[in-house]
Design an enzyme around this catalytic site. Structure first.
Site, PDB file in Angstrom:
ATOM      1  N   LYS A 214       1.051  -6.466 -14.021  1.00  0.00           N
ATOM      2  CA  LYS A 214      -0.145  -6.977 -14.294  1.00  0.00           C
ATOM      3  C   LYS A 214      -1.221  -6.520 -13.193  1.00  0.00           C
ATOM      4  O   LYS A 214      -2.323  -6.062 -13.244  1.00  0.00           O
ATOM      5  CB  LYS A 214      -0.227  -8.841 -14.137  1.00  0.00           C
TER       6      LYS A 214
ATOM      7  N   TYR B  81       6.499  -8.988 -14.324  1.00  0.00           N
ATOM      8  CA  TYR B  81       5.242  -9.434 -14.942  1.00  0.00           C
ATOM      9  C   TYR B  81       4.181  -9.104 -13.878  1.00  0.00           C
ATOM     10  O   TYR B  81       3.086  -8.640 -14.103  1.00  0.00           O
ATOM     11  CB  TYR B  81       5.208 -10.868 -15.501  1.00  0.00           C
TER      12      TYR B  81
END
Length: 393
Positions: free
Chosen positions: A156, A152
């Protein structure tokens, strides 16, 4: 936003069905802005009059283009993401499709539909990966991708770079350029928050909140949903010509501006619901080992039973290692002023929704969870201890 100008504003919010996206949409709607919420799932709350909801998948460019039809969109708030916490952090393929592929689709749609402004909701994690950071600022370099403990955060970081690099991209038909910026918020909280607080309360109610960990002097940050809403509105304004496009191509850290020990932050929630705050403190490295173990178990069994890991390695870092950032850039360039909030609103929300300790309840279930937790901790200890110590036992 200036009320006179906002009458001509139309914004699209990806992830508008989620907690923060919905709150942002409601705040803009109250200012007279035309709001379009775009999400794969509809909001949990009733959609106010004047707000339009369009259901669609950010991974499908055709869905996004349909949302842009029949609307002269002046700003996109790109909030939609996947894999922030828990078992979602372990679904690498979907994380990549949403966070990177979805961002590519949004950038392409903005260029085609001649959207002049894009505000991207990023994360502290593009900089933080377990290292101590005290009062860091936006001059800090991105954490190298291979050092991110989870996919994640890695995706990002990639997506934020794409958004900021897209600043100044010519729009179709030569109709100006795309102005972009990125906000890096701390962990979000507030009444009705749907991701972190319910999970914490679930652990408390199951009797799993038996210990804290790490240095009691470690400090982290949080951001109340209303402060984050304020920051996004200010950022969208700071991309306009009348503000000198001051935010163009810029990242900003956003928080309440009050570094606090993670567990002390949640003490009012625990005690406010009638539970005892734990006094046992475990070493951070032991809990990290425990988190690694649960991730490995999920990797092996996840396809058969997609259980919720008690903690992931990233969550251990985020909650137990000092990292907080300066708000000076956001204050100076955006005019951001964090308002004081606490968890009392959240405590009252949970009580109103039937949570809170009742004597004698859930004892048998808590006993089962206690046994499972102790078993996993014993395994983690055996892995954590040096082999020479284990052999000498």
């Amino acid at each position: 936003m200036d009320p006179k100008r906002s009458q001509k504003e139309t914004v699209l919010i990806t992830g508008g069905g989620g907690y923060f996206g919905f709150r942002l949409g409601c705040a803009l709607n109250q200012k007279g802005v035309h709001v379009i919420l775009f999400d794969i799932s509809s909001p949990a709350e009733t959609i106010p009059e004047g707000i339009k909801f369009i259901q669609g998948d950010i991974c499908h460019l055709s869905d996004i283009e349909k949302a842009f039809q029949d609307a002269d969109i002046t700003c996109v708030f790109h909030i939609a993401s996947y894999g922030m916490s828990g078992r979602e952090q372990l679904n690498r393929n979907l994380i990549e499709e949403v966070n990177i592929g979805g961002t590519d689709n949004i950038l392409q749609a903005c260029q085609r539909r001649r959207v002049p402004r894009l505000v991207y909701t990023s994360t502290f994690n593009v900089i933080f990966g377990g290292q101590v950071i005290r009062n860091g600022d936006e001059s800090l370099p991105y954490l190298p991708l291979h050092l991110h403990p989870d996919h994640y955060s890695r995706t990002k970081s990639i997506a934020e770079k794409k958004v900021l690099e897209a600043n100044g991209t010519p729009l179709d038909r030569g109709d100006g350029v795309l102005r972009t910026c990125a906000l890096r918020p701390a962990g979000i909280y507030g009444p009705g928050e749907q991701r972190h607080l319910p999970r914490i309360v679930s652990y408390i109610e199951k009797g799993l909140f038996k210990f804290v960990y790490g240095d009691p002097r470690s400090l982290v940050e949080f951001v109340h949903v209303d402060n984050l809403v304020q920051a996004h509105i200010l950022a969208s304004e700071a991309l306009r010509a009348d503000k000198g496009h001051i935010a163009s191509g810029q990242p900003y850290f956003i928080s309440d501006g009050r570094p606090v020990n993670n567990f002390e932050f949640f003490r009012p929630l625990v005690e406010g619901l009638g539970y005892t705050f734990p006094s046992t403190r475990l070493p951070l490295t032991l809990v990290y080992c425990f988190a690694f173990l649960t991730e490995m178990v999920h990797f092996i069994l996840g396809r058969l039973y997609n259980f919720q890991p008690f903690l992931t390695r990233t969550e251990v870092y985020k909650t137990g290692v000092t990292h907080y950032f300066s708000l000076e850039k956001a204050k100076k360039e955006l005019g951001y002023k964090a308002q004081p909030f606490d968890l009392q609103e959240a405590v009252e929300w949970f009580k109103a929704h039937g949570h809170g300790r009742s004597s004698g309840s859930r004892d048998s279930e808590c006993f089962i969870w206690d046994g499972l937790l102790v078993f996993l901790l014993i395994i983690a200890v055996l892995i954590w201890l040096p082999s020479s110590v284990i052999l000498s036992l």
